[in-house]
Design a protein around this motif. Structure first.
Motif, PDB file in Angstrom:
ATOM      1  N   ILE A   1      12.377  -8.159 -15.001  1.00 51.68           N
ATOM      2  CA  ILE A   1      11.036  -7.833 -15.227  1.00 51.68           C
ATOM      3  C   ILE A   1      10.550  -7.101 -16.285  1.00 51.68           C
ATOM      4  N   LEU A   2      11.582  -6.168 -16.643  1.00 50.77           N
ATOM      5  CA  LEU A   2      11.095  -5.056 -17.756  1.00 50.77           C
ATOM      6  C   LEU A   2      11.188  -5.858 -18.928  1.00 50.77           C
ATOM      7  N   GLN A   3      12.143  -7.167 -18.986  1.00 52.44           N
ATOM      8  CA  GLN A   3      12.155  -7.761 -20.270  1.00 52.44           C
ATOM      9  C   GLN A   3      10.982  -8.831 -20.179  1.00 52.44           C
ATOM     10  N   VAL A   4      10.295  -9.274 -19.105  1.00 53.71           N
ATOM     11  CA  VAL A   4       9.000 -10.117 -19.309  1.00 53.71           C
ATOM     12  C   VAL A   4       7.943  -9.146 -19.631  1.00 53.71           C
ATOM     13  N   ALA A   5       7.962  -7.742 -19.222  1.00 52.59           N
ATOM     14  CA  ALA A   5       6.825  -6.858 -19.664  1.00 52.59           C
ATOM     15  C   ALA A   5       6.886  -6.524 -21.191  1.00 52.59           C
ATOM     16  N   ARG A   6       8.156  -6.621 -21.546  1.00 49.79           N
ATOM     17  CA  ARG A   6       8.215  -6.258 -23.027  1.00 49.79           C
ATOM     18  C   ARG A   6       7.812  -7.117 -23.792  1.00 49.79           C
ATOM     19  N   LYS A   7       8.158  -8.726 -23.634  1.00 46.14           N
ATOM     20  CA  LYS A   7       7.828  -9.698 -24.131  1.00 46.14           C
ATOM     21  C   LYS A   7       6.196 -10.216 -23.936  1.00 46.14           C
ATOM     22  N   LYS A   8       5.626  -9.668 -22.587  1.00 50.34           N
ATOM     23  CA  LYS A   8       4.436 -10.154 -22.243  1.00 50.34           C
ATOM     24  C   LYS A   8       4.438 -11.639 -22.108  1.00 50.34           C
ATOM     25  N   SER A   9       5.655 -12.256 -21.731  1.00 47.13           N
ATOM     26  CA  SER A   9       5.469 -13.712 -21.347  1.00 47.13           C
ATOM     27  C   SER A   9       6.569 -13.866 -20.267  1.00 47.13           C
ATOM     28  N   THR A  10       6.291 -14.806 -19.301  1.00 44.63           N
ATOM     29  CA  THR A  10       7.438 -15.307 -18.267  1.00 44.63           C
ATOM     30  C   THR A  10       8.415 -16.147 -18.930  1.00 44.63           C
ATOM     31  N   GLY A  11       8.003 -16.924 -19.843  1.00 47.06           N
ATOM     32  CA  GLY A  11       8.920 -18.181 -20.384  1.00 47.06           C
ATOM     33  C   GLY A  11       9.046 -19.071 -19.474  1.00 47.06           C
ATOM     34  N   ASN A  12      10.403 -19.590 -18.973  1.00 48.03           N
ATOM     35  CA  ASN A  12      10.655 -20.482 -18.148  1.00 48.03           C
ATOM     36  C   ASN A  12      11.113 -19.994 -16.683  1.00 48.03           C
ATOM     37  N   LEU A  13      11.021 -18.748 -16.681  1.00 47.95           N
ATOM     38  CA  LEU A  13      11.331 -18.141 -15.393  1.00 47.95           C
ATOM     39  C   LEU A  13      10.623 -18.494 -14.286  1.00 47.95           C
ATOM     40  N   PRO A  14      11.101 -18.767 -12.977  1.00 45.63           N
ATOM     41  CA  PRO A  14      10.191 -19.352 -11.813  1.00 45.63           C
ATOM     42  C   PRO A  14       9.803 -17.992 -11.209  1.00 45.63           C
ATOM     43  N   LEU A  15       8.917 -17.972 -10.380  1.00 48.82           N
ATOM     44  CA  LEU A  15       8.304 -17.032  -9.362  1.00 48.82           C
ATOM     45  C   LEU A  15       8.888 -17.250  -8.130  1.00 48.82           C
ATOM     46  N   LEU A  16       9.414 -18.281  -7.744  1.00 52.39           N
ATOM     47  CA  LEU A  16       9.962 -18.334  -6.365  1.00 52.39           C
ATOM     48  C   LEU A  16      11.131 -16.991  -6.031  1.00 52.39           C
ATOM     49  N   PRO A  17      11.704 -16.677  -6.932  1.00 55.89           N
ATOM     50  CA  PRO A  17      12.742 -15.761  -6.521  1.00 55.89           C
ATOM     51  C   PRO A  17      11.885 -14.256  -5.839  1.00 55.89           C
ATOM     52  N   TYR A  18      10.825 -13.968  -6.577  1.00 59.78           N
ATOM     53  CA  TYR A  18      10.258 -12.994  -6.171  1.00 59.78           C
ATOM     54  C   TYR A  18       9.331 -12.854  -4.994  1.00 59.78           C
ATOM     55  N   SER A  19       8.682 -14.198  -5.038  1.00 56.32           N
ATOM     56  CA  SER A  19       7.713 -14.511  -3.817  1.00 56.32           C
ATOM     57  C   SER A  19       8.684 -14.677  -2.471  1.00 56.32           C
ATOM     58  N   SER A  20       9.722 -15.189  -2.614  1.00 60.00           N
ATOM     59  CA  SER A  20      10.467 -15.475  -1.477  1.00 60.00           C
ATOM     60  C   SER A  20      11.320 -13.945  -1.195  1.00 60.00           C
ATOM     61  N   MET A  21      11.635 -13.173  -2.093  1.00 60.18           N
ATOM     62  CA  MET A  21      12.168 -11.882  -1.914  1.00 60.18           C
ATOM     63  C   MET A  21      10.882 -11.067  -1.011  1.00 60.18           C
ATOM     64  N   VAL A  22       9.850 -11.109  -1.228  1.00 60.00           N
ATOM     65  CA  VAL A  22       8.845 -10.289  -0.269  1.00 60.00           C
ATOM     66  C   VAL A  22       8.841 -11.038   1.195  1.00 60.00           C
ATOM     67  N   ALA A  23       8.857 -12.344   1.293  1.00 61.20           N
ATOM     68  CA  ALA A  23       8.670 -12.805   2.587  1.00 61.20           C
ATOM     69  C   ALA A  23       9.971 -12.692   3.364  1.00 61.20           C
ATOM     70  N   ASN A  24      11.002 -12.686   2.559  1.00 63.78           N
ATOM     71  CA  ASN A  24      12.631 -12.568   2.916  1.00 63.78           C
ATOM     72  C   ASN A  24      12.627 -10.966   3.556  1.00 63.78           C
ATOM     73  N   GLY A  25      12.337 -10.028   2.678  1.00 65.13           N
ATOM     74  CA  GLY A  25      12.527  -8.853   3.083  1.00 65.13           C
ATOM     75  C   GLY A  25      11.448  -8.412   4.423  1.00 65.13           C
ATOM     76  N   PHE A  26      10.417  -8.711   4.276  1.00 66.56           N
ATOM     77  CA  PHE A  26       9.612  -8.493   5.266  1.00 66.56           C
ATOM     78  C   PHE A  26      10.018  -9.163   6.767  1.00 66.56           C
ATOM     79  N   ILE A  27      10.454 -10.302   6.765  1.00 63.53           N
ATOM     80  CA  ILE A  27      11.190 -11.059   7.962  1.00 63.53           C
ATOM     81  C   ILE A  27      12.310 -10.487   8.576  1.00 63.53           C
ATOM     82  N   TRP A  28      13.377 -10.017   7.467  1.00 61.53           N
ATOM     83  CA  TRP A  28      14.511  -9.582   8.174  1.00 61.53           C
ATOM     84  C   TRP A  28      14.221  -7.821   8.579  1.00 61.53           C
ATOM     85  N   MET A  29      13.086  -7.264   7.841  1.00 65.48           N
ATOM     86  CA  MET A  29      12.799  -5.931   8.377  1.00 65.48           C
ATOM     87  C   MET A  29      12.446  -5.989   9.906  1.00 65.48           C
TER      88      MET A  29
END
Length: 307
Positions: free
Chosen positions: A106-134
Motif C-alpha cells: 500500500i505504501l508503494q501504491v501511495a508513492r507511485k500514485k498508481s495501483t498498477g495491475n494489483l487487485p482490490l479483492l485482497p483488501y475488500s475481502s480482508m475487511v469482510a473476513n476480519g469482521f465475520i471472524w470477529m
C-alpha cells in the motif's frame, strides 16, 4: 551582514524560522505525522491486548462474577504440550503480522500514485473476513480470535481506503469496480449483524462459522485472481510477497491451534485450505518472480532464446 543577506549569500534567521514553520504546518506533513502516531498507538494497543495475559488474569480475579466463567482467557493449559502452547501464543500475534503484511504494498501504491495491475479483492475481502471472524470469536467466547481479527478488520478498512484513492476511476479489473466492492462488503456487514441480533447465540455462531470458512478461503485465494495475468506475462508482480509469506505462517499456526487445541472445524479446516493457497502463490512467485514489468516479457523471452 545586511548586504550579504540582501544579495542572498547568507540567510537571515527570520527567513529560516518562517520556512521551518511553513514546512511543519504543511497538511501533508501533518497527515504523515498523524498516521505514524496512529500506527504506534495501534501497535501498542494490540501488543498489550494479546501479550499481557497476567493483567487480564488479575482483572478477572478482581472483577469476579462480572466476567462470564465460560470465557477462557488463558492461553495454554498445563496438560497440553509446550509446543502447542507456544503456537497458541504466537497465532494471534501472527494474525496481526499477516494484517500488517500488505502495508509495504500500500505504501508503494501511495508513492507511485498508481495501483498498477494489483487487485482490490485482497483488501475488500480482508475487511469482510476480519469482521465475520470477529463476530465468530465473540459468539464462541474466544478472545484470541476476536481481538486479532478486530485488528485485521480495522487495517483492512485503511488499505481499502488508500487503494481506492489511487485506483483509476471506472477501473473494472479489480475484479469488478471499487463501488461494487464497497457495496458487497457493506451488505455482508449488515447481514451478519442482522443474524447476530435476531437469532440465538448457538444458531448465529453456526451460520457465521460456515460463512467465515468461505470468507477465509476467499481472503487467502484472492491474489490468485491475477493468475491468468501471471501466466500470460510470465510475471508474478501482482502477487504481494509479504502478504503471501505472512499468510503461510499464519495458516500454519492456526491450523495447529484449531486442530490440536480448540478442536474447532471452522478454524482448522479453512486454515489448511488457506495454507495450500498460500503455498501455491509462493510457488508462482518463485517460478515467475517479478518478470519484466513493461509487458514485453514474451518478446524478450523469444529474443533470449534466439541468442
Amino acid at each position: 551582514r545586511q548586504y550579504l543577506v540582501t544579495t542572498g549569500h547568507i540567510r537571515s534567521p527570520q527567513i529560516d524560522a518562517q520556512e521551518k514553520r511553513e514546512i511543519t504546518s504543511h497538511p501533508q506533513v501533518n497527515m504523515v505525522k498523524r498516521r505514524q502516531s496512529s500506527f504506534v498507538y495501534f501497535a501498542a494497543f494490540a501488543a498489550a491486548l494479546l501479550l499481557n495475559n497476567d493483567l487480564v488474569t488479575a482483572s478477572k480475579a478482581r472483577v469476579g462474577p462480572a466476567i462470564s466463567p465460560d470465557i477462557d482467557f488463558s492461553v495454554s493449559s498445563p496438560s497440553e504440550p509446550k509446543w502447542i502452547s507456544k503456537c497458541s501464543q504466537l497465532a494471534p500475534c501472527c494474525s496481526i503480522l499477516c494484517s500488517l503484511a500488505p502495508l509495504p504494498t500500500i505504501l508503494q501504491v501511495a508513492r507511485k500514485k498508481s495501483t498498477g495491475n494489483l487487485p482490490l479483492l485482497p483488501y475488500s475481502s480482508m475487511v469482510a473476513n476480519g469482521f465475520i471472524w470477529m463476530l465468530y470469536g465473540f459468539l464462541q467466547d474466544l478472545p484470541s480470535v476476536w481481538s486479532a481479527n478486530m485488528v485485521g478488520a480495522i487495517l483492512g478498512v485503511y488499505y481499502f481506503k488508500e487503494f481506492k484513492s489511487y485506483c483509476p476511476v471506472g477501473s473494472s479489473n479489480l475484479p469488478g469496480t471499487a463501488r461494487q466492492h464497497k457495496l458487497i462488503v457493506s451488505w455482508i456487514i449488515f447481514a451478519n449483524l442482522f443474524v447476530v441480533f435476531n437469532m440465538s447465540k448457538t444458531k448465529a455462531a453456526d451460520i457465521i462459522g460456515k460463512e467465515a470458512v468461505f470468507m477465509y478461503v476467499v481472503l487467502f485465494a484472492s491474489p490468485l485472481a491475477a493468475l491468468k495475468d501471471v501466466i500470460e506475462t510470465k510475471s508474478a508482480v501482482s502477487i504481494p510477497l509479504p502478504f503471501t509469506i505472512a499468510s503461510t505462517l499464519n495458516c500454519s499456526l492456526w491450523s495447529i491451534v484449531g486442530l490440536l487445541k480448540l478442536n474447532d472445524f471452522n478454524i482448522y479446516f479453512p486454515c489448511m485450505l488457506g495454507l495450500g493457497c498460500a503455498v501455491l502463490q509462493l510457488c508462482l512467485k518463485g517460478i515467475y518472480d517479478d518478470g519484466i514489468s513493461d509487458g514485453r516479457a514474451g518478446d524478450s523471452h523469444q529474443e533470449m532464446s534466439k541468442v
